[in-house]
Design a protein around this motif. Sequence first.
Motif, PDB file in Angstrom:
ATOM      1  N   GLU A 246       2.302   5.850   3.977  1.00 21.57           N
ATOM      2  CA  GLU A 246       3.703   6.215   3.774  1.00 21.57           C
ATOM      3  C   GLU A 246       4.375   5.200   2.855  1.00 21.57           C
ATOM      4  O   GLU A 246       3.915   4.071   2.712  1.00 21.57           O
ATOM      5  CB  GLU A 246       4.434   6.252   5.118  1.00 21.57           C
ATOM      6  CG  GLU A 246       3.968   7.375   6.019  1.00 21.57           C
ATOM      7  CD  GLU A 246       4.741   7.400   7.333  1.00 21.57           C
ATOM      8  OE1 GLU A 246       5.906   6.958   7.349  1.00 21.57           O
ATOM      9  OE2 GLU A 246       4.162   7.857   8.317  1.00 21.57           O
ATOM     10  N   ASP A 247       5.486   5.612   2.252  1.00 20.03           N
ATOM     11  CA  ASP A 247       6.255   4.696   1.413  1.00 20.03           C
ATOM     12  C   ASP A 247       6.768   3.542   2.264  1.00 20.03           C
ATOM     13  O   ASP A 247       7.160   3.740   3.422  1.00 20.03           O
ATOM     14  CB  ASP A 247       7.450   5.413   0.774  1.00 20.03           C
ATOM     15  CG  ASP A 247       7.031   6.375  -0.322  1.00 20.03           C
ATOM     16  OD1 ASP A 247       5.908   6.236  -0.834  1.00 20.03           O
ATOM     17  OD2 ASP A 247       7.837   7.268  -0.662  1.00 20.03           O
ATOM     18  N   PRO A 248       6.794   2.355   1.700  1.00 20.53           N
ATOM     19  CA  PRO A 248       7.321   1.205   2.444  1.00 20.53           C
ATOM     20  C   PRO A 248       8.802   1.384   2.758  1.00 20.53           C
ATOM     21  O   PRO A 248       9.543   1.984   1.984  1.00 20.53           O
ATOM     22  CB  PRO A 248       7.125   0.027   1.495  1.00 20.53           C
ATOM     23  CG  PRO A 248       6.337   0.513   0.357  1.00 20.53           C
ATOM     24  CD  PRO A 248       6.346   1.995   0.364  1.00 20.53           C
ATOM     25  N   ARG A 249       9.196   0.859   3.909  1.00 20.69           N
ATOM     26  CA  ARG A 249      10.601   0.829   4.304  1.00 20.69           C
ATOM     27  C   ARG A 249      11.054  -0.627   4.202  1.00 20.69           C
ATOM     28  O   ARG A 249      10.323  -1.527   4.599  1.00 20.69           O
ATOM     29  CB  ARG A 249      10.759   1.369   5.716  1.00 20.69           C
ATOM     30  CG  ARG A 249      10.355   2.839   5.803  1.00 20.69           C
ATOM     31  CD  ARG A 249      10.207   3.327   7.228  1.00 20.69           C
ATOM     32  NE  ARG A 249      11.461   3.229   7.960  1.00 20.69           N
ATOM     33  CZ  ARG A 249      11.554   3.403   9.284  1.00 20.69           C
ATOM     34  NH1 ARG A 249      10.477   3.669   9.993  1.00 20.69           N
ATOM     35  NH2 ARG A 249      12.721   3.307   9.894  1.00 20.69           N
ATOM     36  N   ILE A 250      12.267  -0.849   3.703  1.00 19.32           N
ATOM     37  CA  ILE A 250      12.710  -2.193   3.362  1.00 19.32           C
ATOM     38  C   ILE A 250      14.072  -2.481   3.978  1.00 19.32           C
ATOM     39  O   ILE A 250      14.970  -1.626   3.969  1.00 19.32           O
ATOM     40  CB  ILE A 250      12.851  -2.344   1.828  1.00 19.32           C
ATOM     41  CG1 ILE A 250      11.575  -1.915   1.126  1.00 19.32           C
ATOM     42  CG2 ILE A 250      13.248  -3.766   1.456  1.00 19.32           C
ATOM     43  CD1 ILE A 250      11.774  -1.614  -0.339  1.00 19.32           C
TER      44      ILE A 250
END
Length: 185
Positions: A66-70
Amino acid sequence: MYFAALLARTEDGWEASDTDLDDVETLADLADLAREATADHDDDTVLVFIEQEGAWFGVVRVDGEEDPRIYVSDAAAAARSSYGEILLTDEMLGRNPGADDTVADLDALDLDGTEDGEPDGAAAGDGAEEAADIGDAVPSGPLGDAELLADLGVPDKELLGLEPGDALNDIAEILGAAEVLETVR
């Protein structure tokens, strides 16, 4: 002084490792580095902790592919840091992704209150003024996904209330990973 560590959640609990960010230039590079920490278990959660002592901290969460969460505690402070710049993506800052002329994009937003976007008395091509424009475009305070740790026991209100300096230790304590994080500090 900077501190960076990876916390990987495995079936045996949290595993921590310090990490060198010298070869990391983009968020994609950072996500790849995090995924390498759990190469045997592609769906494990990896948290990347980055901290500039007393100024700001950031957490990047990578769950499998999944896309990274920041989340960044103070975007303006992070923007003045080479590691912070990795976390502050165009999308987070509301910029046009891939734009070649960041200053032109920021001028178009008319952030300083003047009609043409240039501060009064600014000389055309003045590098100091351009740097000031970029810094002014980054909001002061928290930015990103404050709920990225909610399912791990750190609700958004608690994350938003953490102060740089102790924040990463406080998060690790809640996660039950304080001892493993301390081993890499």
